[in-house]
Design a protein around this motif. Sequence first.
Motif, PDB file in Angstrom:
ATOM      1  N   THR A  66      -1.743  10.992   9.035  1.00 15.13           N
ATOM      2  CA  THR A  66      -1.052   9.725   9.048  1.00 15.13           C
ATOM      3  C   THR A  66      -0.613   9.293  10.591  1.00 15.13           C
ATOM      4  N   LEU A 117       5.106   4.586   6.762  1.00 13.67           N
ATOM      5  CA  LEU A 117       3.943   5.706   6.731  1.00 13.67           C
ATOM      6  C   LEU A 117       4.163   7.099   7.008  1.00 13.67           C
ATOM      7  N   GLN A 177      -0.406   4.760  -0.876  1.00 12.63           N
ATOM      8  CA  GLN A 177      -0.937   5.409   0.161  1.00 12.63           C
ATOM      9  C   GLN A 177      -0.609   6.995   0.635  1.00 12.63           C
ATOM     10  N   THR A 217       0.825  -1.276   0.106  1.00 17.22           N
ATOM     11  CA  THR A 217      -0.015  -0.194  -0.054  1.00 17.22           C
ATOM     12  C   THR A 217       0.788   1.201   0.058  1.00 17.22           C
ATOM     13  N   GLY A 276      -4.400   2.406   4.775  1.00 12.46           N
ATOM     14  CA  GLY A 276      -3.353   2.005   5.366  1.00 12.46           C
ATOM     15  C   GLY A 276      -3.320   0.977   6.580  1.00 12.46           C
TER      16      GLY A 276
END
Length: 632
Positions: free
Chosen positions: A68, A282, A52, A48, A238
Motif C-alpha cells: 500500500t 490507505l 480496498q 474504495t 486504490g
Amino acid sequence: MSSKRLRIRFNRWWLHELKVPQGPHGRAHKTQPWWQVMCLTGVDYFSTLGYQPGIAFLAASYLSPIATFVLVLVTLFAAYPVYAHVARHSPEGQGSISMLERLLPGWSGKLLVLVLLGFAATDFIITMTLSAADATAHVIENPFTPAWTHHPVVLTLFLIAILAAVFLKGFSEAVGVAVVLVASYLALNLVVVVVAFGEIFKNPDAVAGWRTHLFETHGSPWMMFGLALLLFPKLALGLSGFETGVAVMPQIKSDGADPIHDRVKNTRKLLLSAALIMSVFLMSTSFLTTLLIPAKEFEKGGAANGRALAYVAHKLLGEGFGTAYDISTIAILSFAGASAMAGLLNLVPRYLPRFGMAPDWARSSRPMVMVFTLIAFAVTWIFNADVDAQGGAYATGVLVLMSSAAVAVALSLRRSRSFLAFFLIALVFGYTTVVNIVERPEGIKIAGFFIALTIVVSLVSRGMRATELRNTEVTWDETALSIIRGDKDQVVRIVAHRPGRHHLAEYDRKDKDTRERHHLDPDEQIIFLEVTRTDASAFDAPLVVKGAIMGAHCILRTESPAIPNAIAALLLDLMRKTGKLPHAYFGWTEGNPVTYIFKYLFLGEGDVAPITREVLRKNISNPARRPVIHVS
C-alpha cells in the motif's frame, strides 16, 4: 387524456436535456468551491476504502501495508502529476481521451477513442456493479438485517435500480449530497482508525508478531519492498478517482481574473487534497486491518471479505456504531455508482454522437440511463454480485485510462525537459496494466467485450446515420452570394466538378459537355460546385461556401467530411434562399457499387449522385418539393 398527448408528454420527458447532458461534463449552471466539488469525485475515490483494505490483504497478505505504501508513492508522484497536467489541457472536463484525440486526428484517433471508451465503460460500469455489490455485502453482514435480505444478486440489482431511478427523475444538487456523504463517511473512518490504533498500542505484541512474520517469511526489508513492487498492480483499485476529478472541472468555481487558469489551479488543489486524504487513510487502514483481522476472515465467505473496516468497526466499537458505519458505507458506495453513471452520461454524448456513432437520442440522459442500467444488471448477474470477481475488470479499466493519460501527457511534452519524467511514469502505468492483465485476464476479457460492443454499435450507427443531413449550418461569402443573386430566373443549376482541376480549358470543356448531355439552353447560367473532402472521420461540420469567377464561369467552393451530404445541404439552403427548386447535374460513376459504399462510409465520397438524392429524400418526403438531381 388522448394517447397522442400522452405520447408527446412521454417523449418530452424521455428526451429531456437532449442538448446538454447532465453530469460533470455538461456546462455547470451553478459552480461550487473546489473543496465541495472534491466530495463529488470523492464519493468514487474515497468509497474504495470500503473494499480496498480487504483486496490489498488478499493480494499481498501480511505485506499489505508495504504494498500500500508503494501505491501511495505512485498516487502522489505519478498519478497526481499526470492529472495535474491533464487538467491544464481540459478546462471544460474533456479529460485525457480528448488530449489523445487531438494528438491523433483522423480515423486512427477515432478508433483509439472508441477503444478507450470501451475501457472507460468497463471502469464506470464495474464501478457501479462492484460498489453496489460491496454495499450489499455490508447490508448482509450487518447483524440487524433480516435473513430475507440475504440474496446478494437481488439486493445488488435493487440498489442499481434505485440509482437508475434517481437519474431518471433528474440528477441535481449532486455536490451538496456528496459533501454530506463524504464528510460523514470520512469522520466515521477517522473514529475507526483512531480507536483501532489505540487497540494496537494496547497490544504491542501484534506489531511484534507482524514484524517477526515478515522477516521470517521474506528476509530483508529490500526483499519485502521488491516483492511489494511486484504485488502493487493487484492494489491498483486504490488509484481510482483521478479521471473523475478532471471530469468535474466545469463544476469548480473560478473567482480570478482569468477563469480558466483559476479553474485549473483549483482543480489541482482538488486532486492533491483528495490524493493526500486517500493516502493517509490507505496507509492507516491497511496497517490496522492487517494487524487486527484474522487472515481467514479476509477469504471468500469470511466476515471481513469486502468489508474489512466495517468488521473492525463492529468488533471494536459495538454493533450500534458498526451499523451506523455500515449505513454510511452503503450510502457512499451507492453514490459512487452515481458518480460513475454521471461519467458515462457525459462520455457518450461528448464523443459518439459527434462521431455519428450513436443515435441522436444518445445525447439525452434518460435513454442512456436505461441502457447503462441494463448492462449493469447483466454484469451483476454474470459475476453473481461478487466483489472479488469484479476487481480485475475494474483495475483494468482504471489502469488503462491512467496509462492513456500518462501517454497523452508525455506526447504533449515531447519537446520539453519534463518528457523523460512523464515517459517513465507512462512506463510504470504501462507495466502495471500489463501485469494486471496477465494475472487477472478476466479484466481484459470484460474490457474486450465492452470495446467490441462499442466499436460494433458505433460503426453500425455510423452506417445508419450516414445519409443524415450533417451540414445544418451553411454560410456564404459575398462573392458566392453575388453569384446566386446574378442568376436571372433564380432556378440555380449546379454542376458537380472535381476540385483541383482549375484550368479554364477544363471548365470550358465541362460546361459544353453538361449543356449537350442535359440539353440546356446556351443562355442558361450554370454554376460549378467543388467540394473538397476534409477529415472523413468527422461526422459533421458547418459549410463555408466561397465564390470564384474564372473567365465566364461561376464557381462555388467548399469543404466537408462527406461530399454528398455537403451538396445536399447546399441545395436545400439554395432552395430556401431563392424560393425555387435548384437542379444538380452529375456524371455516372463507373465501378463496383459495393466499393463505393465503403468509400462513402469511410472516405466521405463514392457514388455521389444517388447518395445526394437519398440525403434529400430523407429530409424532404414530397418529391415535388425536393431539389432535382440529374445524372447522365
